[in-house]
Structures are given as C-alpha cells and as structure tokens.
Design an enzyme around this catalytic site. Structure first.
Site, short mmCIF file in Angstrom:
data_model
loop_
_atom_site.label_atom_id
_atom_site.label_comp_id
_atom_site.label_asym_id
_atom_site.label_seq_id
_atom_site.Cartn_x
_atom_site.Cartn_y
_atom_site.Cartn_z
N GLY A 10 40.04 50.98 27.60
CA GLY A 10 40.89 50.18 28.49
C GLY A 10 40.61 48.69 28.34
N PHE A 11 41.29 47.92 29.14
CA PHE A 11 41.16 46.45 29.11
C PHE A 11 39.71 46.04 29.36
CE2 PHE A 11 41.61 42.73 32.17
CZ PHE A 11 41.55 41.76 31.18
N THR A 35 45.99 55.46 29.91
CA THR A 35 46.44 54.06 30.02
C THR A 35 45.64 53.15 29.07
OG1 THR A 35 44.93 53.65 31.87
CG2 THR A 35 47.17 54.32 32.42
N THR A 91 40.69 61.52 39.15
CA THR A 91 39.73 60.79 38.30
C THR A 91 38.69 60.09 39.17
OG1 THR A 91 41.40 60.47 36.61
CG2 THR A 91 39.54 58.96 36.56
N ASN A 98 31.74 64.16 37.99
CA ASN A 98 31.25 64.58 36.68
C ASN A 98 30.34 63.51 36.06
OD1 ASN A 98 32.51 67.10 36.70
ND2 ASN A 98 34.41 66.29 35.80
N ALA A 113 32.97 51.12 38.56
CA ALA A 113 33.98 50.05 38.63
C ALA A 113 34.85 50.33 39.85
CB ALA A 113 34.84 50.06 37.37
N TYR A 144 45.34 54.99 44.56
CA TYR A 144 44.30 54.19 43.91
C TYR A 144 43.24 53.77 44.93
CZ TYR A 144 42.31 50.42 41.00
OH TYR A 144 41.47 49.61 40.27
N TYR A 158 25.35 59.99 46.14
CA TYR A 158 24.45 60.39 45.04
C TYR A 158 23.20 59.50 45.02
CZ TYR A 158 26.79 64.23 42.70
OH TYR A 158 27.29 65.47 42.40
N ARG A 185 51.61 44.14 35.65
CA ARG A 185 50.80 43.21 36.44
C ARG A 185 51.39 41.81 36.38
NH1 ARG A 185 45.82 45.73 34.13
NH2 ARG A 185 44.67 46.64 35.85
N1 UDP Z 1 54.01 40.19 41.25
C1 UDP Z 1 55.14 39.39 41.12
N2 UDP Z 1 55.93 39.56 40.02
C2 UDP Z 1 55.63 40.44 39.02
C3 UDP Z 1 54.48 41.25 39.14
C4 UDP Z 1 53.68 41.09 40.28
O1 UDP Z 1 55.46 38.56 41.98
O2 UDP Z 1 56.41 40.51 38.03
C5 UDP Z 1 53.16 40.01 42.43
C6 UDP Z 1 52.87 41.29 43.21
O3 UDP Z 1 53.87 41.55 44.16
C7 UDP Z 1 51.52 40.94 43.85
C8 UDP Z 1 50.85 40.02 42.83
O4 UDP Z 1 51.90 39.55 42.00
O5 UDP Z 1 51.71 40.22 45.05
C9 UDP Z 1 49.79 40.69 42.00
O6 UDP Z 1 50.34 41.88 41.47
P1 UDP Z 1 49.62 42.80 40.41
O7 UDP Z 1 50.53 43.96 40.15
O8 UDP Z 1 49.20 42.00 39.23
O9 UDP Z 1 48.25 43.30 41.10
P2 UDP Z 1 47.75 43.59 42.60
O10 UDP Z 1 46.86 42.47 42.92
O11 UDP Z 1 48.94 43.65 43.54
O12 UDP Z 1 47.07 44.91 42.48
#
Ligand code: UDP
Length: 318
Positions: A10-11, A35, A91, A98, A113, A144, A158, A185
């Site tokens: 992942g990232f 992912t 997960t 696990n 994390a 999540y 644990y 994101r």
């Molecule tokens: N957001 C936005 N436009 C986009 C994607 C996200 O305005 O195209 C906003 C989203 O509504 C949130 C913030 O950016 O308020 C961060 O969103 P992200 O999905 O990156 O992560 P989050 O911190 O919400 O888990």
C-alpha cells in the site's frame, strides 16, 4: 531484524518497507492487493532482503520467525473502505487478531496503524490522544472507524492480558508519491483534476478542515514510535490545518492550473475539522514534521503528473 509489514504494497506500507530496508533490515511483505499495488514494490524485484506473500490477513498465516510486525493492511480511503465495508471490518478485527497471535508466537514487537478516524467528527480541537472521539457507530464511515477502534482495543488487550509488546499510531491525512490517482481522496482528486484541466470538486462549502502530513514525515514519526516504549496511542500528523478550499487553491497554484472550483454535495458524516495535537509525539519521541503543505505538494507533483500521463496512454491504447 526480520520485519513483517501487512499491507506492505500500500501507500504507507511500501514507504515503510523502503525505510526499513534502507536501515538494513529484512522485510517480509504480506498483502492481498485489494487496494495495494504490486507496482509500489517493482523496484524491490531483485532485492534479496525482501519477500512478498500474496495473502489476505483474515486467514491465519505464518511465513517464519519475525522480530517486528507492522500491521498496515486495511482499505484506507473513504471510497475504498465504503466499497469493501465488510472486508474492512474483518481485516481490522480477525485480521488484526491473526497478526497479534503471530506477534505472541514469535515474541515480536507489534505496531498497529490506527487513524484519526477514531476521533470521528471531533468536538474537541485539536485532537489529543486522551479524547475518546465522536463517532457514528452505524454510519457509512463506521466500517472503517469501528474496525480501527476495535483493532486498538484488541491491541491494548493483547498488551495487557497476553503481554505482547505493542504500539499504536493514529495516522492523520497523509499524502505523497504512491497515493493512488483514483482513490477518491482529496489530494489525489484535486491533483488529478488540476493536471487534466478539469473542474476541482470541493465537497460542501469547503470550510471543513484537514491537516496534511507529507509521507516522509509520517514514516519518520512511525519509526520513532516503533523504537520507543510508548504503548498507548500516539498521534502522528502535521498540525498545520487548512480548509479544503485553501487546499484546492494550493493545489491549483503548485500545478500551475487554471481549473474552476465547483461545489459537490458533502458526504454523510464528513468530519468538520481534523487537526492532531502532537505534544505527546514531540515530548516522548522528539519528532515533529518538517514539510509544509506547499512543499509537500511540490514534491508530489511529479508522481501525480506521471500517473495522469500513464492513464492517458492507457486510454489511447485501449
Ligand atoms: N473532498 C473534497 N473533494 C474531493 C475529495 C474530498 O472536497 O474531491 C473533501 C472531503 O469531503 C473531506 C476532505 O476533502 O472533507 C478530505 O477527504 P478525504 O477523502 O481525502 O479523507 P478524509 O479525511 O475525509 O478521510
């Protein structure tokens, strides 16, 4: 040391792997590529100190003795974890159990994390580790948030009952190279839109805030925590807070783009503010981030430009 990273493709997991290999360790990466991406590991193809196992941590596993386990496997962007809701919950629960059982078997240290999502839509600002949060336990983000909150509870259990040597990092919004272009994101969306000359989609008025940490700072903070004896959750993030509208303007400026900003509906339960109080990390780990948003965006620009070009080429040949 022989170090296991779940979610190592992942990232964050792949950057962590690079850092640990750089310190001379052997790294075992476990990832089911739900992912995560194999391309994040391509540069390690001929690295003898690196092993990769395509495995889902919801099934028990054991790839030999390890000294440290970094539990990073999870969908993490809202778009991904809402698509894979049940997988995300399992997960964070069975998968983490696990990993903890494996840590117990080999007497390995363990780092979970976790996330600022544990604070939900916080009523206390900035968020200190002692804040219990304000989380909707059944909303769309709950798959999540509750997975990570359960994972924290299981990790502490644990630690207390089975004497596993554990740590918990609460990660705030992090960005940089290897962030997926299409994971929904905010930084990846804005960068993609700016580089393609498309409209920038700000959800709601854009007055909600986030605090963005550049990936190298985040990894340094996580490694400092890993080396410490701090067992309770520790915030690792950048306390510089921006509205999403400010973030959109910064991306436009760094990308040299003239895209128009448009507004789209605010997702359900979107937190109104997010900012880490990092007093504890500063005092106990001597860590604080060094890279501000504009510098971090500049450092990420090449990655996002290459990803946009790669996608354009793919559409041309298909
Ligand atoms: N957001 C936005 N436009 C986009 C994607 C996200 O305005 O195209 C906003 C989203 O509504 C949130 C913030 O950016 O308020 C961060 O969103 P992200 O999905 O990156 O992560 P989050 O911190 O919400 O888990």
């Amino acid at each position: 040391m022989r170090i296991l990273i779940t979610g190592g493709a992942g990232f964050l997991g792949s950057h962590l792997g690079d850092a640990l290999l750089g310190e001379g360790n052997n790294v075992v990466c476990v990832d089911n590529l739900l992912t995560g991406r194999a391309t994040n590991l391509r540069h390690l193809q001929n690295e003898p100190r690196f092993e990769f196992y395509d495995h889902d941590i919801r099934e028990p596993f054991d790839f030999g003795h390890v000294d440290y386990i970094f539990a990073f496997a999870s969908a993490a962007s809202p778009q991904d974890y809402m698509e894979w809701g049940i997988e995300t919950l399992l997960t964070g629960s069975i998968g983490i159990q696990n990993c903890l059982e494996l840590a117990r078997k080999y007497n390995a240290k363990f780092l979970l994390a976790s996330t600022s999502e544990c604070y939900g839509d916080p009523l206390i600002h900035p968020q200190k580790e002692s804040y219990w949060g304000h989380v909707n336990p059944i909303g769309p983000r709950s798959v999540y948030d509750e997975a990570k909150r359960f994972a924290e509870a299981l990790t502490m259990a644990y630690h207390r009952y089975r004497k596993v040597d554990t740590r918990i990092v609460r990660i705030f919004n992090t960005y940089g190279p290897r962030l997926k272009l299409n994971d929904g994101r905010v930084i990846s969306n804005f960068m993609k839109q700016a580089l393609r000359g498309e409209d920038i989609t700000v959800y709601g008025a854009g007055s909600q805030t986030r605090s963005f940490c550049y990936v190298s700072d985040e990894i340094e903070g996580i490694l400092s925590l890993a080396r410490s004896d701090e067992h309770e959750p520790t915030n690792i993030g950048n306390p510089q807070e921006f509205t999403i509208l400010e973030c959109a303007h910064s991306v436009l400026q760094i990308a040299g783009a003239k895209s128009k900003i448009i507004h789209a509906p605010l997702p359900v339960d979107d937190p109104k503010q997010r900012c880490p109080d990092i007093t504890k990390a500063k005092a106990r780990l001597g860590w604080e981030p060094k890279i501000g948003l504009e510098d971090g965006l500049r450092l990420s620009l090449e990655w996002f430009s290459a990803e946009v070009r790669r996608e354009e080429l793919l559409t041309m040949v298909t």
